[in-house]
Design an enzyme around this catalytic site. Structure first.
Site, short mmCIF file in Angstrom:
data_model
loop_
_atom_site.label_atom_id
_atom_site.label_comp_id
_atom_site.label_asym_id
_atom_site.label_seq_id
_atom_site.Cartn_x
_atom_site.Cartn_y
_atom_site.Cartn_z
N CYS A 16 23.85 20.25 13.90
CA CYS A 16 22.45 21.62 13.50
C CYS A 16 21.57 21.10 13.34
O CYS A 16 20.61 21.66 12.60
CB CYS A 16 24.07 21.62 12.74
SG CYS A 16 25.31 23.25 13.22
N ASP A 46 20.36 40.95 9.60
CA ASP A 46 20.36 40.02 8.50
C ASP A 46 21.02 38.55 9.17
O ASP A 46 20.82 37.74 8.16
CB ASP A 46 21.37 40.07 7.69
CG ASP A 46 20.62 41.20 7.17
OD1 ASP A 46 19.73 41.63 6.44
OD2 ASP A 46 21.72 42.27 6.99
N ASP A 49 26.13 35.26 11.02
CA ASP A 49 26.89 34.21 11.87
C ASP A 49 27.60 34.73 13.70
O ASP A 49 27.24 33.47 14.57
CB ASP A 49 28.21 33.29 11.01
CG ASP A 49 27.85 32.65 9.83
OD1 ASP A 49 27.21 32.11 9.54
OD2 ASP A 49 27.98 33.77 8.59
N GLY A 137 33.01 28.39 31.43
CA GLY A 137 32.03 27.99 31.58
C GLY A 137 30.95 27.36 31.79
O GLY A 137 30.72 27.90 32.99
N SER A 139 27.03 24.87 32.84
CA SER A 139 26.24 23.39 32.92
C SER A 139 25.22 24.00 33.55
O SER A 139 24.79 24.39 34.28
CB SER A 139 27.20 22.74 33.38
OG SER A 139 27.13 22.15 34.97
N ASP A 222 28.80 30.52 7.00
CA ASP A 222 29.34 28.72 6.84
C ASP A 222 27.96 27.85 6.33
O ASP A 222 26.80 29.09 7.39
CB ASP A 222 30.17 28.89 8.17
CG ASP A 222 29.27 28.87 9.46
OD1 ASP A 222 28.33 29.23 9.52
OD2 ASP A 222 29.65 28.37 10.32
#
Length: 327
Positions: A16, A46, A49, A137, A139, A222
């Site tokens: 991160c 705002d 998360d 997924g 890729s 978090d």
């Protein structure tokens, strides 16, 4: 052999800490807030998360995505951390994940697909621990390796935790120690592995979220790339309150303070401090502030309210001056 690969050497940043700086990101998305769906309970307003959208009475869906470059050399552990980090956004909203899909960018000419398989295996194992399946997924080829997940969860709207619901006069709880950004920076520079940091980053926030919801907490986020100070500032700003931190009560990962003293400071942590500094009232040293601003990867939950079993690191207050945080 995957054990000979030093993944962190393929990326300028890691985890991160490679986020776009908060101030720059906010300028880029300013005004880009969709208002078409009245069922959106939490959107872009705002910078929360995840998004929460009501789909029927008593049920809302949570949607989020998170990916980053490697902060660890071990591909399996990187996959585990990335998955735990992505699912954390669901837990931070008080929700339960139901599925996830992989997001991959891969430099095929530099890294073999056997390495990617280990990354995906790590992500799958964390998803399995969370009780969900990885159901697909996407890729692409990319100059740097990227991995993460788009995660979907559910929550009862009356149990939703959000970053703009904090009230003054309540304790502030933190569910994981800070300092993994500093230790990851040391790992990239020296190859030394901090098992304490890996264990923290691969621990799901599931139990902490459950305990918070049971305790009646309604305001949460978090702690990830913007650091403890950055995420607390965003929460205070969104809620119109202030906060006082007790530095001595903030838990740190074993070895983090020593690594900080040795100079292993991520650039993202310094940028976090520069962003928050105008909103601080503090007598702490520069080193202490850098620790509080350290860019976390798969950090803990920052909760407004007391949650049994987790440390209280300060309390919220009415905002009376220019500063949002006193430390």
């Amino acid at each position: 052999m995957t054990e000979d690969i030093k993944l962190t050497s393929f990326a300028a940043g890691g985890g991160c800490a490679c986020k776009i700086p908060a101030g720059q990101l906010e300028s880029a998305v300013e005004g880009l807030i969709g208002k078409a769906d009245p069922n959106v309970l939490v959107g872009l307003d705002d910078g929360d998360d995840a998004a929460a959208v009501k789909i029927q009475d008593g049920l809302a869906v949570i949607s989020t995505a998170d990916f980053f470059t490697p902060m660890l050399n071990d591909p399996y552990d990187w996959g585990r951390v990335a998955a735990a980090n992505a699912l954390s956004d669901v837990y931070a909203m008080g929700g339960t994940p139901v599925t996830a899909i992989n997001l991959v960018g891969w430099p095929n000419e530099k890294l073999g697909l056997d390495v990617l398989r280990e990354v995906l295996r790590g992500g799958m194992d964390i998803a399995t621990e969370a009780g969900i399946s990885v159901t697909g997924g996407h890729s692409i080829t990319a100059p740097e390796p990227l991995y993460g997940m788009a995660a979907t969860g559910i929550v009862a709207p009356d149990k939703l935790m959000r970053n703009d619901a904090a009230e003054p006069g309540l304790p502030i709880t933190l569910t994981k120690p800070i300092g993994v950004g500093i230790l990851n920076n040391k790992h990239k520079a020296t190859g030394e592995v901090s098992r304490a940091a890996v264990d923290s980053m691969t621990t799901l926030n599931r139990e902490a979220a459950r305990a918070a919801v049971e305790a009646g907490v309604r305001a949460a986020t978090d702690v990830t790339g913007f650091g403890l100070l950055g995420h607390l500032y965003k929460m205070c700003r969104a809620s119109g309150i202030a906060a006082e931190l007790d530095f001595s009560a903030v838990p740190t990962v074993e070895g983090a303070k020593e690594a900080l003293a040795e100079g292993f400071i991520p650039g993202g942590s310094r940028r976090n401090l520069d962003w928050v500094r105008p909103h601080l009232d503090t007598s702490l040293s520069e080193e202490e502030l850098v620790l509080l601003a350290d860019a976390q990867t798969s950090g803990g939950l920052l909760l407004i309210g007391e949650v049994p079993g987790y440390p209280i690191i300060g309390h919220t207050t009415e905002r009376t001056g220019d500063a949002f945080i006193k430390a």
